[in-house]
Design an enzyme around this catalytic site. Structure first.
Site, PDB file in Angstrom:
ATOM      1  N   GLU A  81      10.191  56.287  -2.166  1.00 59.72           N
ATOM      2  CA  GLU A  81      10.863  57.508  -2.626  1.00 59.72           C
ATOM      3  C   GLU A  81      11.393  57.289  -4.039  1.00 59.72           C
ATOM      4  O   GLU A  81      12.034  56.274  -4.310  1.00 59.72           O
ATOM      5  CB  GLU A  81      12.029  57.851  -1.692  1.00 59.72           C
ATOM      6  CG  GLU A  81      12.852  59.036  -2.106  1.00 59.72           C
ATOM      7  CD  GLU A  81      12.044  60.312  -2.258  1.00 59.72           C
ATOM      8  OE1 GLU A  81      12.102  60.917  -3.353  1.00 59.72           O
ATOM      9  OE2 GLU A  81      11.345  60.710  -1.301  1.00 59.72           O
ATOM     10  N   ASN A 137       8.553  55.350  -8.345  1.00 60.39           N
ATOM     11  CA  ASN A 137       7.567  56.425  -8.389  1.00 60.39           C
ATOM     12  C   ASN A 137       6.293  56.029  -7.650  1.00 60.39           C
ATOM     13  O   ASN A 137       5.626  55.068  -8.023  1.00 60.39           O
ATOM     14  CB  ASN A 137       7.246  56.761  -9.853  1.00 60.39           C
ATOM     15  CG  ASN A 137       6.478  58.063  -9.999  1.00 60.39           C
ATOM     16  OD1 ASN A 137       5.769  58.495  -9.086  1.00 60.39           O
ATOM     17  ND2 ASN A 137       6.626  58.697 -11.143  1.00 60.39           N
ATOM     18  N   ASP A 143       5.065  67.621  -2.637  1.00 60.26           N
ATOM     19  CA  ASP A 143       5.241  68.748  -3.546  1.00 60.26           C
ATOM     20  C   ASP A 143       3.877  69.390  -3.789  1.00 60.26           C
ATOM     21  O   ASP A 143       2.937  68.713  -4.199  1.00 60.26           O
ATOM     22  CB  ASP A 143       5.836  68.249  -4.865  1.00 60.26           C
ATOM     23  CG  ASP A 143       6.344  69.380  -5.750  1.00 60.26           C
ATOM     24  OD1 ASP A 143       5.710  70.453  -5.776  1.00 60.26           O
ATOM     25  OD2 ASP A 143       7.364  69.195  -6.428  1.00 60.26           O
ATOM     26  N   THR A 154       8.944  65.168  10.433  1.00 59.82           N
ATOM     27  CA  THR A 154       9.834  64.967   9.300  1.00 59.82           C
ATOM     28  C   THR A 154      10.914  66.048   9.368  1.00 59.82           C
ATOM     29  O   THR A 154      10.828  66.990  10.156  1.00 59.82           O
ATOM     30  CB  THR A 154       9.093  65.094   7.957  1.00 59.82           C
ATOM     31  OG1 THR A 154       8.796  66.478   7.711  1.00 59.82           O
ATOM     32  CG2 THR A 154       7.789  64.299   7.962  1.00 59.82           C
ATOM     33  N   TYR A 204      11.486  68.320   7.079  1.00 59.31           N
ATOM     34  CA  TYR A 204      10.860  69.571   6.655  1.00 59.31           C
ATOM     35  C   TYR A 204      10.012  70.164   7.774  1.00 59.31           C
ATOM     36  O   TYR A 204      10.002  71.375   7.992  1.00 59.31           O
ATOM     37  CB  TYR A 204       9.977  69.327   5.426  1.00 59.31           C
ATOM     38  CG  TYR A 204      10.716  69.258   4.126  1.00 59.31           C
ATOM     39  CD1 TYR A 204      11.474  70.335   3.670  1.00 59.31           C
ATOM     40  CD2 TYR A 204      10.651  68.117   3.340  1.00 59.31           C
ATOM     41  CE1 TYR A 204      12.152  70.266   2.456  1.00 59.31           C
ATOM     42  CE2 TYR A 204      11.334  68.036   2.133  1.00 59.31           C
ATOM     43  CZ  TYR A 204      12.077  69.121   1.693  1.00 59.31           C
ATOM     44  OH  TYR A 204      12.751  69.048   0.498  1.00 59.31           O
TER      45      TYR A 204
END
Length: 212
Positions: free
Chosen positions: A69, A96, A118, A192, A194
């Site tokens: 992360e 990253n 994303d 998760t 989300y």
């Protein structure tokens, strides 16, 4: 989604180098040294608040896991959870995930998880999507011959793009779900944060399992 700054996150990470790595290139080819047992290594790129990677490590003590992360605050949140459970088969990277081939040696990884990445919806942002060909090239490099990629999203546009991208790269699809939560396979699914939120609203969850 970027989280609000938490002043405690960076000091907490610095105080716990046994669980979090901030210079992952130093361990390239030596990740098994971070674990008490040498076992197949699985990584999640973009672990968010860590529900998925922590539950996977709890369910599968026979595997080693690394959550990656780039957000310091999110990593700090996961670290707090890890300090409570102290899973020996879980390590965290705060860096990253776009630089994967700099962090892992060739064939060092058994599997990669991409969960609710994303979508970068604009056409000019395509190169940032984690299923863009430059990322697939890195996955192929670090994965073992029989290694696999698992991808989940609620974003139909990203799902359709990923199907085309993986296919054009020559990957082989093991299974594709158009509505994972309506499938019998949901019993083996690890969610998760989300995923729980979106599926509760009735949104279909798309999933791809594939290999090179």
């Amino acid at each position: 989604m970027r989280l609000r700054n938490k002043p405690w996150a960076k000091p907490l990470i610095a105080a716990n180098p046994q669980w979090v790595i901030t210079s992952p290139n130093e361990y390239r080819g030596k990740w098994q040294d971070r674990f008490p047992r040498k076992q197949p290594l699985y990584i999640e790129i973009g672990m968010g608040k860590g529900r998925f990677i922590i539950e996977m490590a709890q369910k599968h003590p026979e595997f080693n896991f690394i959550g990656i992360e780039m957000q310091t605050v999110a990593t700090g949140i996961v670290l707090k959870k890890q300090l409570e459970v102290q899973l020996p088969n879980l390590q965290l990277i705060c860096a990253n995930g776009a630089n994967l081939s700099e962090y892992f040696a060739n064939s060092e990884v058994a599997g990669i998880y991409l969960n609710f990445s994303d979508p970068w919806p604009k056409k000019r942002q395509a190169k940032r999507r984690l299923t863009y060909k430059s990322f697939l090239s890195q996955y192929q490099q670090v994965l073992q011959v029989k290694g696999h990629l698992e991808f989940k999203t609620d974003n139909r546009g990203l799902f359709e793009y990923s199907l085309v991208s993986l296919n054009e790269y020559g990957m082989k699809f093991d299974k594709v779900w158009l509505d994972l939560h309506a499938s019998p396979d949901i019993e083996q699914n690890t969610m998760t944060e989300y995923e729980e939120k979106f599926s509760a609203k009735g949104q279909p969850i798309y999933k791809i399992e594939a290999h090179f």
